[in-house]
Design an enzyme around this catalytic site. Structure first.
Site, short mmCIF file in Angstrom:
data_model
loop_
_atom_site.label_atom_id
_atom_site.label_comp_id
_atom_site.label_asym_id
_atom_site.label_seq_id
_atom_site.Cartn_x
_atom_site.Cartn_y
_atom_site.Cartn_z
N HIS A 1 -11.75 7.22 -16.78
CA HIS A 1 -12.92 8.27 -16.54
C HIS A 1 -10.98 8.51 -15.39
O HIS A 1 -10.49 8.10 -14.41
CB HIS A 1 -13.71 7.92 -15.20
CG HIS A 1 -14.94 7.82 -16.09
ND1 HIS A 1 -15.06 8.96 -16.97
CD2 HIS A 1 -15.22 6.76 -16.42
CE1 HIS A 1 -16.19 8.39 -17.54
NE2 HIS A 1 -16.79 7.73 -17.42
N ALA B 1 -13.47 -17.34 -22.07
CA ALA B 1 -14.91 -16.15 -21.73
C ALA B 1 -14.62 -15.37 -20.53
O ALA B 1 -13.77 -15.37 -19.43
CB ALA B 1 -15.47 -17.40 -21.07
N ALA C 1 -9.55 -17.78 -18.33
CA ALA C 1 -10.78 -16.95 -18.49
C ALA C 1 -11.02 -16.69 -16.84
O ALA C 1 -10.77 -16.95 -16.25
CB ALA C 1 -11.61 -18.27 -18.27
N LYS D 1 2.52 -18.94 -17.10
CA LYS D 1 4.11 -19.44 -17.44
C LYS D 1 4.65 -18.52 -19.13
O LYS D 1 3.61 -18.25 -19.70
CB LYS D 1 3.21 -20.84 -17.61
CG LYS D 1 2.57 -21.54 -18.27
CD LYS D 1 2.55 -22.94 -18.74
CE LYS D 1 1.32 -23.13 -19.59
NZ LYS D 1 1.48 -24.94 -19.51
#
Length: 225
Positions: free
Chosen positions: A152, A181, A199, A222
């Site tokens: 936006h 995840a 994750a 890394k």
């Protein structure tokens, strides 16, 4: 006997891994039944060899290309209202309860979404593809990943943010990537080949190939040598 047949089916579909001998035969029987049901649904609804879960919606179906042996799991929504062809590659899976949103507002017709072959997306994923999302081959993702390919505008303090429109650069992921995840990709994010995204990371910048990235915002942790 059932495990041997299942193993041959995996090899035929391009998945070269050995089945764990501890998995009971009942599990394979259940899986085969579910897959056959999904395949029949794919033939009936899409007239092609694709696996389609129950209560899944394909909007503007004629603009959606499902590759051979692709799997669209239960209660997935795919919005095919976009400028470019929405493509899901061969042997690629979109996890249950996920959504691919191409056009979210009347002010902008979305660009679209493309994911390559042999890739997989976990449950509850969200792809905001208004600005365009391109994902390569052999990309695996965990649950609750999200992509947001537009921003936006807010530079004018005298105008409401919701009235200033949006800008889009798109999101690009290369080949052979593992995404953990709950990773969030923001507009303009790019990740090169042979990489890992930890994750919970928030990815907003461009990263080269052969790296592990993580954090909020994501940084290189890394190199993969």
């Amino acid at each position: 006997m059932i495990k041997t047949i299942f193993q041959k089916l995996l090899f035929a579909s391009g998945k070269h891994y050995q089945i764990d001998k501890n998995i009971p035969s009942k599990f394979f029987i259940k899986t085969i039944f579910v897959r056959v049901t999904m395949l029949l649904r794919g033939f009936i609804y899409c007239q092609k060899k694709a696996f389609l879960g129950s209560r899944t919606k394909l909007l503007n179906k004629r603009n959606i290309y499902l590759g051979k042996n692709s799997t669209i799991s239960t209660r997935v929504i795919i919005d095919g209202y976009c400028k470019e062809k929405l493509i899901i590659g061969n042997n690629t899976k979109i996890g249950a309860y996920s959504e691919i949103s191409s056009t979210s507002h009347f002010s902008k017709y979305g660009k679209g979404f493309k994911i390559g072959s042999n890739s997989g997306v976990g449950k509850f994923a969200f792809f905001g593809a208004s600005g365009g999302i391109k994902i390569g081959n052999d990309v695996i993702m965990g649950e609750y990943v999200s992509f947001h390919s537009e921003n936006h505008n807010f530079s004018n303090p005298k105008q409401l943010i919701r009235e200033q429109g949006v800008s889009s650069k798109g999101i690009l992921l290369g080949n052979n990537i593992w995404v953990g995840a709950k990773v969030t990709f923001l507009d303009g994010a790019e990740v090169g080949d042979n990489s890992v995204v930890a994750a919970g990371a928030v990815v907003k910048d461009k990263f080269p190939s052969n790296v592990v990235i993580g954090g909020v915002p994501a940084k290189i942790i890394k190199q993969i040598v």
